[in-house]
Design a protein around this motif. Structure first.
Motif, PDB file in Angstrom:
ATOM      1  N   GLU A  93     -29.436  45.361  -6.037  1.00  0.00           N
ATOM      2  CA  GLU A  93     -30.829  44.946  -6.117  1.00  0.00           C
ATOM      3  C   GLU A  93     -31.296  44.986  -7.570  1.00  0.00           C
ATOM      4  O   GLU A  93     -30.773  45.761  -8.382  1.00  0.00           O
ATOM      5  CB  GLU A  93     -31.725  45.859  -5.271  1.00  0.00           C
ATOM      6  CG  GLU A  93     -31.428  45.786  -3.778  1.00  0.00           C
ATOM      7  CD  GLU A  93     -32.346  46.675  -2.947  1.00  0.00           C
ATOM      8  OE1 GLU A  93     -33.403  47.109  -3.472  1.00  0.00           O
ATOM      9  OE2 GLU A  93     -32.013  46.943  -1.767  1.00  0.00           O
ATOM     10  N   ALA A 115     -32.996  41.178  -3.716  1.00  0.00           N
ATOM     11  CA  ALA A 115     -32.119  41.939  -2.817  1.00  0.00           C
ATOM     12  C   ALA A 115     -30.965  41.021  -2.459  1.00  0.00           C
ATOM     13  O   ALA A 115     -31.129  40.079  -1.671  1.00  0.00           O
ATOM     14  CB  ALA A 115     -32.869  42.389  -1.574  1.00  0.00           C
ATOM     15  N   THR A 166     -34.557  37.015  -1.149  1.00  0.00           N
ATOM     16  CA  THR A 166     -33.465  37.501  -0.312  1.00  0.00           C
ATOM     17  C   THR A 166     -32.642  36.309   0.164  1.00  0.00           C
ATOM     18  O   THR A 166     -33.071  35.153   0.051  1.00  0.00           O
ATOM     19  CB  THR A 166     -33.980  38.237   0.943  1.00  0.00           C
ATOM     20  OG1 THR A 166     -34.564  37.278   1.849  1.00  0.00           O
ATOM     21  CG2 THR A 166     -34.998  39.312   0.591  1.00  0.00           C
TER      22      THR A 166
END
Length: 456
Positions: free
Chosen positions: A20, A12, A60
């Motif tokens: 993504e 992400a 992330t």
């Protein structure tokens, strides 16, 4: 330049398009992100010192905390059923006894909890400087350096003691002149404006009800002369709203604007009780907000209008707030709490979704701190601050959407966390410090503080 390769994981990026990848890669070269994309990493990379199979994981950007009070680690679990003002009245006499060893222990405890849970950029707002207590800001800076976390130290101040109508004891506040001088010295000594800075300083008078108008106004002048950001508490409770109207003849937002405290270089904590006009003023000026859902609930302050703030273009990040009003001290739980609490507001299920919650905790926080060009998203050229979350265990085993698993599921274990390309967490354990030692030190200093406060 050494490289770290992470592949076979969900990614992400939290870039402008919310890109993504169900199975992608991230390549880190030195301190920077070199590439992010779908599938395996490019072949033929040289100087790869580590290759990580991220199967069952989500990568992330590192989490960015935008509001905290580290010293409160030593007073967790007190004044459990109080609103903000009563809570402050109960705790200020204790906080007024802190010293340098206590603050160092509290900072290490606060930072350890956050870093272990995916925070790569921390922030602290320290505003209690009792006379003769030592170098409290320096104690925090040392702690952040020991843990290896990127840090914004907001040098706070208070110049209104009880004799002047404020809440803190008189010996725990500074004169206006001393506060400004100490803040300027902190900037000159510690602030690094560079792209890859590990330490920055912000100017941060505490709140409208603990500082004079002169300190607030002159702090804004100082910050802009030095080219640093400004931070304070704003619109946290209905009692604050009443205080501002009674004392200044206007609400908090109008008061802040009258003292030079709205602008793209400003962010405020909480901002719970804001009118449409207030929100428009923040959006018009680019003033940021640190949303602290757990603390706001703990102190029964209310629900910040985060969907309306975002719709108005206001920069919004997440904050742990002090651990005396958010005892968990973890930011990754605020992703979930921000989503859930805001759905109790007027927008209900349309308030926030899981990707908006993740953005608040990453890019939103970077924007609030003025570092959105450096951190907050996974993009080539940005600093290598990232987290690899383990999502293939029992707690997330039947959630197909990895972002939903991270935000709505049980707290996800951190398999790897990088700050500036250097590992700070491996398999849920801190690499740079001894967690057990930190816990022992914090217990010792908390007991010492309690004894000193009781004796007084």
């Amino acid at each position: 330049m050494h490289r770290i390769v992470i592949e076979n994981c969900a990614v992400a990026t939290v870039d402008a398009q919310d890109t993504e990848y169900a199975s992608g890669h991230v390549v880190v070269a030195g301190h920077r992100i070199e590439s992010v994309g779908e599938g395996r990493a490019p072949r033929g990379l040289e100087d790869v010192v580590r290759r990580i199979d991220g199967t069952g994981h989500l990568v992330t950007p590192g989490l960015v905390n935008t509001h905290h009070h580290f010293y409160q680690w030593l007073t967790r679990g007190l004044a459990q059923d109080s609103n903000l003002f009563d809570w402050l009245v109960a705790l200020y006499p204790i906080w007024a006894r802190i010293d340098e060893p206590m603050v160092h222990a509290a900072a290490r405890g606060s930072l350890a909890m956050m870093v272990r849970g995916g925070v790569t950029t921390a922030m602290d707002h320290h505003y209690v400087f009792p006379r003769g207590s030592g170098d409290l800001l320096g104690a925090e800076i040392r702690a952040a350096r020991e843990l290896g976390v990127r840090f914004t130290a907001a040098r706070g101040s208070m110049d209104l003691g009880t004799s002047d109508g404020g809440l803190p004891p008189d010996f725990a506040v500074e004169s206006t002149e001393d506060a400004l001088a100490a803040t300027e010295e902190a900037i000159d000594t510690h602030h690094d404006p560079g792209f890859d800075a590990m330490l920055r300083i912000a100017v941060a008078p505490c709140s409208p009800f603990s500082v004079s108008t002169e300190l607030l106004r002159e702090s804004a002048v100082l910050a802009r002369r030095k080219g640093v950001r400004l931070h304070t508490h704003g619109s946290e409770t209905v009692e604050e709203e009443k205080f501002c109207h009674e004392r200044f003849g206007m609400g908090p937002t109008d008061y802040f604007e009258s003292t030079g405290w709205l602008g793209e270089d400003v962010w405020m904590a909480h901002c719970v009780h804001m009118s449409d006009t207030d929100i428009q003023a923040f959006g018009r000026t680019g003033t940021g907000v640190a949303h602290c859902p757990s603390s706001n609930a703990r102190l029964a302050a209310g629900i910040a209008r985060v969907p309306d703030l975002l719709a108005a273009g206001v920069p919004v990040g997440l904050g742990v707030d002090g651990t005396a009003s958010n005892e968990s001290g973890e930011l990754h739980t605020e992703l979930r709490n921000a989503l859930l609490v805001n759905r109790l507001g007027g927008h209900r299920e349309k308030a926030l979704n899981v990707r908006q919650a993740l953005r608040l905790g990453t890019y939103g926080g970077a924007r609030v701190l003025g570092r959105q060009d450096e951190i907050g998203s996974l993009e080539p050229g940005k600093l290598a601050d990232l987290v690899l979350w383990k999502l293939d265990g029992l707690g997330h085993s039947s959630i197909a959407d990895p972002v939903a698993a991270l935000v709505l599921g049980a707290p996800a274990p951190v398999t790897l966390s990088l700050v500036n390309g250097a590992p700070v967490v491996e398999s849920g354990r801190l690499l740079t410090v001894d967690e057990d030692e930190i816990a022992r030190e914090a217990r010792t200093e908390a007991r010492r503080l309690a004894r000193i406060a009781a004796d007084d």
